[in-house]
Design a protein around this motif. Structure first.
Motif, PDB file in Angstrom:
ATOM      1  N   ALA A 150     -40.782  63.014 -27.170  1.00  0.00           N
ATOM      2  CA  ALA A 150     -40.232  64.345 -26.916  1.00  0.00           C
ATOM      3  C   ALA A 150     -41.035  65.090 -25.854  1.00  0.00           C
ATOM      4  N   ARG A 151     -42.352  64.967 -25.917  1.00  0.00           N
ATOM      5  CA  ARG A 151     -43.199  65.688 -24.963  1.00  0.00           C
ATOM      6  C   ARG A 151     -43.210  65.022 -23.587  1.00  0.00           C
ATOM      7  N   ALA A 152     -42.748  63.787 -23.525  1.00  0.00           N
ATOM      8  CA  ALA A 152     -42.644  63.113 -22.226  1.00  0.00           C
ATOM      9  C   ALA A 152     -41.387  63.512 -21.470  1.00  0.00           C
ATOM     10  N   LEU A 153     -40.481  64.225 -22.135  1.00  0.00           N
ATOM     11  CA  LEU A 153     -39.209  64.580 -21.500  1.00  0.00           C
ATOM     12  C   LEU A 153     -39.391  65.550 -20.333  1.00  0.00           C
ATOM     13  N   GLY A 154     -40.364  66.446 -20.439  1.00  0.00           N
ATOM     14  CA  GLY A 154     -40.558  67.452 -19.404  1.00  0.00           C
ATOM     15  C   GLY A 154     -40.817  66.853 -18.031  1.00  0.00           C
ATOM     16  N   ASP A 177     -31.783  62.429 -26.917  1.00  0.00           N
ATOM     17  CA  ASP A 177     -31.068  61.810 -28.029  1.00  0.00           C
ATOM     18  C   ASP A 177     -31.933  61.917 -29.279  1.00  0.00           C
ATOM     19  N   ILE A 178     -31.511  62.781 -30.223  1.00  0.00           N
ATOM     20  CA  ILE A 178     -32.308  63.115 -31.403  1.00  0.00           C
ATOM     21  C   ILE A 178     -31.631  62.596 -32.666  1.00  0.00           C
ATOM     22  N   HIS A 179     -32.423  62.025 -33.556  1.00  0.00           N
ATOM     23  CA  HIS A 179     -31.912  61.623 -34.861  1.00  0.00           C
ATOM     24  C   HIS A 179     -32.854  62.146 -35.953  1.00  0.00           C
ATOM     25  N   TYR A 180     -32.306  62.898 -36.884  1.00  0.00           N
ATOM     26  CA  TYR A 180     -32.946  63.290 -38.145  1.00  0.00           C
ATOM     27  C   TYR A 180     -34.022  64.374 -38.044  1.00  0.00           C
ATOM     28  N   LEU A 227     -36.376  70.804 -31.034  1.00  0.00           N
ATOM     29  CA  LEU A 227     -37.026  72.027 -30.558  1.00  0.00           C
ATOM     30  C   LEU A 227     -38.009  71.720 -29.430  1.00  0.00           C
ATOM     31  N   ILE A 228     -38.752  70.634 -29.561  1.00  0.00           N
ATOM     32  CA  ILE A 228     -39.685  70.251 -28.498  1.00  0.00           C
ATOM     33  C   ILE A 228     -38.916  69.883 -27.227  1.00  0.00           C
ATOM     34  N   ALA A 229     -37.816  69.149 -27.399  1.00  0.00           N
ATOM     35  CA  ALA A 229     -37.014  68.744 -26.246  1.00  0.00           C
ATOM     36  C   ALA A 229     -36.492  69.962 -25.486  1.00  0.00           C
ATOM     37  N   ILE A 230     -36.063  70.975 -26.208  1.00  0.00           N
ATOM     38  CA  ILE A 230     -35.599  72.208 -25.557  1.00  0.00           C
ATOM     39  C   ILE A 230     -36.741  72.853 -24.789  1.00  0.00           C
ATOM     40  N   GLU A 231     -37.904  72.907 -25.402  1.00  0.00           N
ATOM     41  CA  GLU A 231     -39.078  73.476 -24.727  1.00  0.00           C
ATOM     42  C   GLU A 231     -39.430  72.698 -23.463  1.00  0.00           C
ATOM     43  N   GLN A 232     -39.168  71.393 -23.479  1.00  0.00           N
ATOM     44  CA  GLN A 232     -39.501  70.541 -22.339  1.00  0.00           C
ATOM     45  C   GLN A 232     -38.482  70.646 -21.204  1.00  0.00           C
ATOM     46  N   GLY A 233     -37.411  71.372 -21.432  1.00  0.00           N
ATOM     47  CA  GLY A 233     -36.472  71.635 -20.344  1.00  0.00           C
ATOM     48  C   GLY A 233     -35.318  70.663 -20.213  1.00  0.00           C
ATOM     49  N   VAL A 234     -34.919  70.007 -21.307  1.00  0.00           N
ATOM     50  CA  VAL A 234     -33.752  69.135 -21.215  1.00  0.00           C
ATOM     51  C   VAL A 234     -32.494  69.971 -21.022  1.00  0.00           C
ATOM     52  N   SER A 235     -31.445  69.318 -20.532  1.00  0.00           N
ATOM     53  CA  SER A 235     -30.203  70.026 -20.234  1.00  0.00           C
ATOM     54  C   SER A 235     -29.189  69.952 -21.368  1.00  0.00           C
ATOM     55  N   LYS A 236     -29.384  69.016 -22.304  1.00  0.00           N
ATOM     56  CA  LYS A 236     -28.449  68.878 -23.426  1.00  0.00           C
ATOM     57  C   LYS A 236     -29.128  68.112 -24.543  1.00  0.00           C
ATOM     58  N   LEU A 237     -28.694  68.371 -25.767  1.00  0.00           N
ATOM     59  CA  LEU A 237     -29.130  67.599 -26.928  1.00  0.00           C
ATOM     60  C   LEU A 237     -27.989  66.722 -27.398  1.00  0.00           C
ATOM     61  N   ARG A 268     -29.689  76.080 -38.013  1.00  0.00           N
ATOM     62  CA  ARG A 268     -29.655  77.416 -37.404  1.00  0.00           C
ATOM     63  C   ARG A 268     -30.797  77.573 -36.395  1.00  0.00           C
ATOM     64  N   GLU A 269     -31.957  77.036 -36.729  1.00  0.00           N
ATOM     65  CA  GLU A 269     -33.112  77.147 -35.824  1.00  0.00           C
ATOM     66  C   GLU A 269     -32.863  76.398 -34.518  1.00  0.00           C
ATOM     67  N   VAL A 270     -32.299  75.198 -34.621  1.00  0.00           N
ATOM     68  CA  VAL A 270     -31.997  74.425 -33.420  1.00  0.00           C
ATOM     69  C   VAL A 270     -30.898  75.109 -32.611  1.00  0.00           C
ATOM     70  N   ALA A 271     -29.864  75.578 -33.297  1.00  0.00           N
ATOM     71  CA  ALA A 271     -28.761  76.244 -32.605  1.00  0.00           C
ATOM     72  C   ALA A 271     -29.246  77.490 -31.871  1.00  0.00           C
ATOM     73  N   ARG A 272     -30.127  78.255 -32.514  1.00  0.00           N
ATOM     74  CA  ARG A 272     -30.644  79.472 -31.891  1.00  0.00           C
ATOM     75  C   ARG A 272     -31.456  79.137 -30.638  1.00  0.00           C
ATOM     76  N   ALA A 273     -32.308  78.119 -30.737  1.00  0.00           N
ATOM     77  CA  ALA A 273     -33.128  77.732 -29.591  1.00  0.00           C
ATOM     78  C   ALA A 273     -32.269  77.180 -28.454  1.00  0.00           C
ATOM     79  N   ALA A 274     -31.263  76.380 -28.805  1.00  0.00           N
ATOM     80  CA  ALA A 274     -30.385  75.809 -27.785  1.00  0.00           C
ATOM     81  C   ALA A 274     -29.586  76.900 -27.091  1.00  0.00           C
TER      82      ALA A 274
END
Length: 357
Positions: free
Chosen positions: A64-68, A81-84, A90-100, A114-120
């Protein structure tokens, strides 16, 4: 062709999906996400082949932290691509990905969704719900079996979890390894909602068989008006997925025309010209070129210029030589061992002329 379904538009970085936007071509990195250099190199090859959006697997926090670094280097939208594990999202969003790419029902409690939806939503990151026939919820399998109806209900159920959080930047993908189930599931969801659909036949097979299976399903759905973004899922170099996707869209008139190589299947009239190798070499030379043009490689001079009359430029086999022709008219002859360089020189001249004309 049926008019395309009028779906909601979402933005995956700079690439629009749905709402009448051009259909985008996707692929997935198969290098380890933590190997950023390998991922960046592979993404560059995919982009050159015509890829619009690329996805990376995120099995753990290190990935996840390598995505940035990858997202900042590749010059096209990156999908995580996230599973479970919702924390990886949340880390992927912080790293600047364009979609989950995740299924809300698989990441834990409603609070975590709700936490993921809010961050996205705050980051302008859409979420693709991905439903595969081989990993449906037990209650749906008990009720419907591994059917298109179960797939559709699964996707719509995941979407409702996001809708309950006020999140609507959703893309839906429904995939099976066979064409019929995939098509029916996509039709059911297209009738039930207006979210854009990502199309693909999952685990479609090796390069040859997978191309046939995927083209049958994707082509039929696109021609019926369903689909906003596509991926060929092949057991092959991901570049082949992109090449196939671009060619399919051009063949269906759903992407601006680019270079096209036409070649005869050969017969007993073929002289010594190696049609297959020559056509492959021309296609490779034209990779990454967007100029609309047709290049013909024909086995004999009997039918070559006539059958390929529409070609901008072409070559036909003769006795120890190749006949160059343009729009059906022979314009010169070159020795057999000079055919490829002569043809590529003429192709490059035509690219230059069309690019500046």
């Amino acid at each position: 062709m049926t008019l395309r379904q009028n779906t909601r538009r979402v933005m995956c970085g700079s690439v629009p999906i749905g709402g009448g936007a051009p259909i985008s071509v996707q692929s997935m990195l198969n290098a380890a996400t933590v190997d950023t250099a390998a991922c960046i190199e592979q993404a560059a090859r995919l982009k050159k082949a015509g890829c619009d959006i690329v996805r990376a697997g995120v099995p753990n926090e290190e990935a996840a932290r390598a995505l940035g670094p990858i997202a900042r280097a590749i010059g096209m939208p990156l999908v995580a691509d996230i599973h479970y594990d919702y924390r990886l999202a949340l880390i992927a969003i912080e790293q600047g990905v364009s979609k989950l790419r995740l299924n809300p029902g698989n990441i834990g409690s409603k609070q975590r969704v709700r936490e993921v939806a809010r961050a996205a939503q705050a980051a302008g990151v859409p979420i693709r719900i991905g439903v595969n026939a081989g990993s449906l919820e037990k209650e749906l399998l008990d009720r419907f079996g591994p059917t298109p109806e179960a797939m559709a209900q699964s996707a719509l159920g995941h979407a409702r979890l996001l809708e309950d959080c006020g999140f609507y930047d959703i893309v839906i993908a429904l995939k099976a390894s066979d064409v019929a189930r995939t098509m029916k599931a996509c039709q059911l969801v297209a009738e039930a909602c207006n979210y854009p659909l990502h199309l693909g036949i999952t685990e479609s097979g090796t390069l040859t068989s997978g191309l046939i299976v995927s083209s049958a399903g994707l082509g039929a759905m696109l021609m019926s008006g369903i689909g906003d973004t596509i991926r060929y899922s092949l057991a092959a170099d991901p570049v082949e997925e992109v090449r196939a996707g671009v060619k399919l869209l051009r063949a269906l008139g759903l992407r601006a025309p680019g270079p096209r190589v036409i070649a005869c299947p050969t017969c007993a009239r073929r002289r010594s010209l190696d049609v297959f190798a020559l056509a492959e070499a021309v296609e490779h030379h034209l990779e990454g070129v967007d100029v609309p043009m047709t290049v013909a490689v024909m086995g004999c001079a009997v039918n070559g210029p006539g059958e390929a009359r529409q070609a901008d430029i072409g070559v036909a086999g003769g006795d120890g030589k190749g006949l160059l022709f343009m729009k059906g008219e022979v314009v010169g002859a070159v020795p057999q061992d000079k055919v490829l360089p002569a043809l590529l020189e003429a192709v490059d001249a035509l690219i230059k002329e069309k690019s500046h004309g």
